[in-house]
Design an enzyme around this catalytic site. Sequence first.
Site, PDB file in Angstrom:
ATOM      1  N   GLY A  20       0.811  -1.206   0.000  1.00 26.56           N
ATOM      2  CA  GLY A  20       0.000   0.000   0.000  1.00 26.56           C
ATOM      3  C   GLY A  20       0.846   1.258   0.000  1.00 26.56           C
ATOM      4  O   GLY A  20       1.994   1.269   0.451  1.00 26.56           O
ATOM      5  N   HIS A  79      -0.131   0.783   9.601  1.00 27.56           N
ATOM      6  CA  HIS A  79      -1.398   1.279   9.074  1.00 27.56           C
ATOM      7  C   HIS A  79      -2.244   1.907  10.189  1.00 27.56           C
ATOM      8  O   HIS A  79      -3.421   2.178   9.995  1.00 27.56           O
ATOM      9  CB  HIS A  79      -2.185   0.137   8.428  1.00 27.56           C
TER      10      HIS A  79
END
Length: 581
Positions: free
Chosen positions: A57, A222
């Site tokens: 990501g 995250h």
Amino acid sequence: MSKKLLNRVEDVVDEALEGMVAVYPGLTRLIGHRVILRTDTPTLVKEGKVTLLSGGGSGHEPAHAGYVGRGMLTAAIAGGVFTSPPVSSILAALRAIRSPGGSLMIFKNYTGDRLNFGIALEQARSEGADVRMVIVGEDTALPTLGHSVTGRRGLCGALLVHKVAGALAEKGCSLEEVVVAAQRVADSIGTMSVSLSPCSVPGQTPTFSLGEDEMELGLGIHGEAGAKRTKVQPANAVVKMMVDQILSKEPGFNYFTADKGSKIALIVNNLGGTSNLELAVMANAAIRYLVDVCQFEVVRVYMATLMTSLEMGGVSLTLLNNADSWTDSLDLPTTAPGWPTSSVGVDGDMTRVDSTPIPCPTGGQEQTKTSSTPPPTTNIGVVMKRCVCVMCEALLSHEEELNALDRASGDGDCGSTLRAGAEALQLAIPQIAWDSPREALVAMANVVGVMGGSSGALYCLFLSGGSVALEDPTTPLSWAEAMRAGMEAIIKYGQAKRGDRTMLDAIGPVVDVLMSKLAGGDIGSVLSEAAQAAVRGADATVGMKARAGRASYVHESQLTQVDPGARAVAIWMEALSSALN
């Protein structure tokens, strides 16, 4: 909502990649994909050298594109912010760097990455490519024994694997030699983090909150919840807690082993929002503690912004044991723009590689369908198309609800990710051959896989597995068999099962109802009962211990809401029941 310097949220990843290419002449972008390549990739392939791919990501910059360059990665692939890249782009990257010497994928241990990179690897191998993988999971904050089937999170330590593997590949070592060394490094690292402030995905609210006098130890990159929340303490005390956790011998935490006198490499990493002043204070405290208290020999130190979590204020410490074995590889000069120099002093002429852009290799670029197929004429085709339209609308209307549920256990993008998949399906509807349900399921699988993340991979598996098992689309029980097969595909590759607090806890009850009652019951009433079973299954996840996905890193006392993946299943199942009734 945090203020950010960007144009449109939807364009932030692509514009950032274009900026990397514009600033660093040794990098180029693979046409049609969020993939950054070395401009001299054709030369590497011609020479038969091992090529390296990593990624994940976005939101962790300079990772992952910042580590593409001579002596490190051949290519890096970017997903959306905090979202795993889709299989199609990973496969395109593998095709672009395919070499007679073979290729190695290095990625961090997150469910979405494991699924998407794993599927791409299998597909590349089916095309004859020699591809291997090393999965990095060096987080020392949380126990895995009896806690999670997912395993340890991958953090900043992955960069050491990139550096050693990249140096060996540059020297012309074989794929087997590169893989063995990369795995040894991955097995010899430990990372611990501390956060003083949260991060926020562009366009969304912060992923968690901390009081003015609070800090949290052991967060994921995250924004996943950490292991311990405490009052803010002096740097020396914080470093002691972090290093002691890395070196913990407590059962379930005994990940990193190093005896007195061990030669250690240290990374002091800025998680994104920490000042250089604080970073240097933490580096000084870490070196002193490792040398004076732990009695290690610190042979290499890297202090920089290397693996971030957007603007999170905090630091991570990574230790590499037996570092002396890899100092030649760590010291080999690299043109990768994100890699720092060591405090020991690395000499080398950092020249750039040829800046001639390379075209997308044959097969590396996805071709977009623009022609429409005839509208469905069969009853099954008309009904299937209508059901998909209604299910997409349902997911779109529940985006914020799903994001809010996801913020309790992860990065808060479940609804946004499913929105991307639903919108992609809506755009693809005119191109799908609805009169051939099996073909339509395959087409839908390819479309939803593009949304990336764990959801993209899981729904791709669900639809692909279902398409294989769909024998006779005119028979209701055949559709039940297809759903069961899709569920089993998720279980096989996702490593979760019913009861692990995932989407399976809503899909499973649906399969139970359909398999037991569709053969002889009224279809409308059976579907209504199946939808109610999905809702009950999703609601039951509130009391479950998470054993898979990002929620598995969150203490069960914090999991007070419905699992967002299970809730999404209940939403589209209720929509399906409504459409067919």
